[in-house]
Design an enzyme around this catalytic site. Structure first.
Site, short mmCIF file in Angstrom:
data_model
loop_
_atom_site.label_atom_id
_atom_site.label_comp_id
_atom_site.label_asym_id
_atom_site.label_seq_id
_atom_site.Cartn_x
_atom_site.Cartn_y
_atom_site.Cartn_z
N ASP A 198 0.82 -1.19 -0.09
CA ASP A 198 0.12 0.12 0.28
C ASP A 198 0.73 1.30 -0.14
O ASP A 198 1.65 1.56 0.73
CB ASP A 198 -0.97 -0.53 1.38
N VAL A 199 1.09 2.03 -0.90
CA VAL A 199 1.19 3.36 -1.08
C VAL A 199 1.96 4.33 0.14
O VAL A 199 2.32 5.07 0.15
CB VAL A 199 1.42 3.75 -2.72
N ASN B 137 1.91 6.42 -10.55
CA ASN B 137 0.37 6.48 -10.62
C ASN B 137 -0.48 6.06 -10.21
O ASN B 137 -1.37 6.67 -10.20
CB ASN B 137 0.93 5.70 -12.15
N TYR C 199 -10.62 14.46 -4.26
CA TYR C 199 -10.17 14.34 -5.32
C TYR C 199 -9.36 15.42 -6.33
O TYR C 199 -8.41 15.42 -6.27
CB TYR C 199 -11.06 13.13 -6.06
N1 LIG Z 1 -9.20 6.90 -15.04
C1 LIG Z 1 -9.03 8.42 -15.59
O1 LIG Z 1 -10.72 9.06 -15.81
C2 LIG Z 1 -8.49 9.05 -14.26
C3 LIG Z 1 -8.65 10.93 -14.67
C4 LIG Z 1 -7.43 11.50 -14.39
C5 LIG Z 1 -6.47 10.70 -13.44
N2 LIG Z 1 -6.46 9.17 -13.37
C6 LIG Z 1 -5.28 8.88 -12.24
O2 LIG Z 1 -4.29 8.04 -13.15
C7 LIG Z 1 -4.72 7.04 -12.51
C8 LIG Z 1 -3.58 5.72 -11.99
O3 LIG Z 1 -5.17 5.51 -12.28
P1 LIG Z 1 -6.14 5.01 -12.94
O4 LIG Z 1 -7.14 5.38 -14.14
O5 LIG Z 1 -5.45 3.49 -13.88
O6 LIG Z 1 -7.25 3.72 -11.85
P2 LIG Z 1 -6.76 1.95 -12.09
O7 LIG Z 1 -7.74 2.27 -10.76
O8 LIG Z 1 -7.32 1.36 -13.22
O9 LIG Z 1 -5.54 1.83 -11.31
C9 LIG Z 1 -4.56 2.55 -10.19
C10 LIG Z 1 -3.97 1.31 -9.25
O10 LIG Z 1 -3.45 1.51 -8.46
C11 LIG Z 1 -4.33 0.87 -6.81
N3 LIG Z 1 -3.79 1.22 -6.19
C12 LIG Z 1 -5.21 2.19 -4.90
N4 LIG Z 1 -4.54 2.30 -4.37
C13 LIG Z 1 -3.42 1.93 -4.00
C14 LIG Z 1 -2.54 2.15 -2.96
N5 LIG Z 1 -2.64 2.63 -1.42
N6 LIG Z 1 -1.54 1.83 -2.64
C15 LIG Z 1 -1.54 1.26 -3.90
N7 LIG Z 1 -1.83 0.98 -5.51
C16 LIG Z 1 -3.13 0.86 -4.92
C17 LIG Z 1 -4.57 0.03 -8.12
O11 LIG Z 1 -5.05 -0.68 -7.22
C18 LIG Z 1 -5.09 0.24 -9.26
O12 LIG Z 1 -4.58 -0.52 -9.83
C19 LIG Z 1 -4.65 7.64 -10.43
O13 LIG Z 1 -3.51 7.98 -9.59
C20 LIG Z 1 -5.55 8.36 -10.99
O14 LIG Z 1 -5.77 9.48 -9.95
C21 LIG Z 1 -7.45 8.34 -13.38
#
Ligand SMILES: NC(=O)c1ccc[n+]([C@@H]2O[C@H](COP(=O)([O-])OP(=O)(O)OC[C@H]3O[C@@H](n4cnc5c(N)ncnc54)[C@H](O)[C@@H]3O)[C@@H](O)[C@H]2O)c1
Length: 282
Positions: free
Chosen positions: A63-64, A90, A156
Site C-alpha cells: 500500500d503506497v 501512478n 479527489y
Molecule cells: N481513469 C481516469 O479517468 C483518471 C483520470 C485522471 C487521473 N487518473 C489517475 O490515474 C492514476 C491511475 O488510475 P487509473 O485510472 O488507471 O485507475 P485504476 O484503478 O485502474 O488503477 C489504479 C491502480 O492503483 C492501485 N492502488 C490504489 N490504491 C493503492 C494503494 N493505496 N497502494 C497501492 N496501489 C494502489 C489500484 O489497485 C489500481 O491497480 C490515478 O492516480 C488516477 O487518479 C485517472
C-alpha cells in the site's frame, strides 16, 4: 515509442488501468520492470503475462500509504536492476461527496494515497535516481482535476491539485541542484480504467462502511457520475500512447484530452479577473 531495451521502469498502481497499460507497453519495448500495487491478484496475473512474453519483471504488493514498503520497493528495484530510468508514481484512488457531509475518513484516505503516496514515491526513488547521475525521469500521475475543479469529488480534486503542485516543486528543486532527473506530471481527464472500483482495496480500518452518508441519495448520485463516466472515457491505450509520446518529448504537463485546454486557459483568465467559479448544471 523509443527503444527501451534493458532500461528499468518502475510503476506504482501497475495492476490495472493506466499503470497496467504502461507496463505492457514498456515490457513490449524491452524494458525491465518493477511493478507495485495493492491488488495482488491482478498484479500477479500481469507479472505472469509479461513473463510469458519473456519480459524481465518482479512484482511488489504493498500500500503506497506506507513509506517503509515504498522504500523497500525502491531498494529492491535498484538491487535487482542496478538503476531506475523511469519511475511512474501512478497509484491513485477517487471518492465523491459533498464537503460538509462526506466522512472525514475519506479525506484521510484520499490524501494518504494520492498525496502522501506520491511523496513516498519521490522520497524513496528520487535520491537513488539523483545518485546514479544519469538522465532519468519521474512521472507523477495527477489529473485534469489538478488543473480544473469539478463539484462531484472534492477530496479527489484537492488531492490532485496537491500532487500537481508537488510535482512542480519537485521539478524546481531538481533544477536547483542541477540534477539529471526530470519530473513530469500526467493530467488525464476521464480514461477507461478500473478507477471507479477503487473501493475494492480500501483498507477496512480506514473507514466505517456503515457511515450513514454512504446511504444518502447525494452519495449515490455522485457515485453514479463516476461509474457512468469512466466507461465513456478515452481508451486507456490512447491515453498511454499520449503519455509516452509527450514524456519522450520532455513535456512537463502531460495533457491527454486537448478538448479541455480552453477550460484551463479560461480558469487562469478567470482567476486574474477575480471571477467566481460557475456551477455547470448537467
Ligand atoms: N481513469 C481516469 O479517468 C483518471 C483520470 C485522471 C487521473 N487518473 C489517475 O490515474 C492514476 C491511475 O488510475 P487509473 O485510472 O488507471 O485507475 P485504476 O484503478 O485502474 O488503477 C489504479 C491502480 O492503483 C492501485 N492502488 C490504489 N490504491 C493503492 C494503494 N493505496 N497502494 C497501492 N496501489 C494502489 C489500484 O489497485 C489500481 O491497480 C490515478 O492516480 C488516477 O487518479 C485517472
Amino acid at each position: 515509442m523509443q527503444d527501451y531495451q534493458g532500461k528499468v521502469v518502475a510503476i506504482t498502481g501497475a495492476a490495472n488501468g493506466i499503470g497496467k497499460e504502461l507496463a505492457l507497453r514498456f515490457g513490449a519495448a524491452g524494458a525491465r520492470l518493477a511493478l507495485a500495487d495493492i491488488d495482488a491478484d491482478h498484479l500477479g496475473a500481469l507479472r505472469k503475462e509479461l513473463e510469458d512474453y519473456g519480459v524481465e519483471v518482479f512484482e511488489s504488493v504493498f500500500d503506497v500509504r506506507h513509506f517503509a514498503d515504498m522504500e523497500a520497493f525502491a531498494v529492491r528495484t535498484v538491487a535487482t536492476y542496478g538503476a531506475v530510468d523511469l519511475f511512474f508514481n501512478n497509484a491513485g484512488v477517487i471518492s465523491v461527496g459533498t464537503i460538509w457531509d462526506q466522512p472525514l475518513a475519506d479525506w484521510d484516505w484520499l490524501f494518504d494515497v494520492n498525496v502522501k503516496g506520491v511523496v513516498h514515491g519521490i522520497k524513496a526513488f528520487v535520491p537513488k535516481m539523483i545518485a546514479q547521475d544519469t538522465p532519468c525521469r519521474i512521472i507523477d500521475t495527477a489529473s485534469i482535476a489538478g488543473l480544473l475543479t469539478v463539484e462531484n469529488s472534492p477530496a479527489y480534486v484537492a488531492s490532485k491539485f496537491a500532487s500537481l503542485s508537488l510535482t512542480e516543486v519537485l521539478e524546481l528543486q531538481l533544477q536547483g541542484i542541477g540534477s539529471k532527473v526530470t519530473a513530469h506530471v500526467v493530467c488525464p481527464a476521464v480514461v477507461q480504467t478500473d478507477l471507479d472500483n477503487c473501493l475494492r482495496h480500501r483498507d477496512p480500518s480506514t473507514y466505517d462502511a456503515n457511515d450513514p452518508y454512504y446511504a444518502t441519495d447525494d452519495f449515490r448520485a455522485k457515485t453514479a457520475v463516476v461509474t457512468g463516466s469512466i466507461p465513456l472515457g478515452l481508451p486507456v491505450a490512447d491515453a498511454v500512447e499520449t503519455i509516452i509520446t509527450e514524456m519522450e518529448k520532455g513535456t512537463f504537463y502531460i495533457l491527454t484530452h486537448p478538448a479541455y485546454n480552453p477550460a484551463i486557459t479560461g480558469r487562469t483568465a478567470a482567476i486574474v479577473a477575480g471571477v467566481r467559479p460557475k456551477l455547470v448544471v448537467r
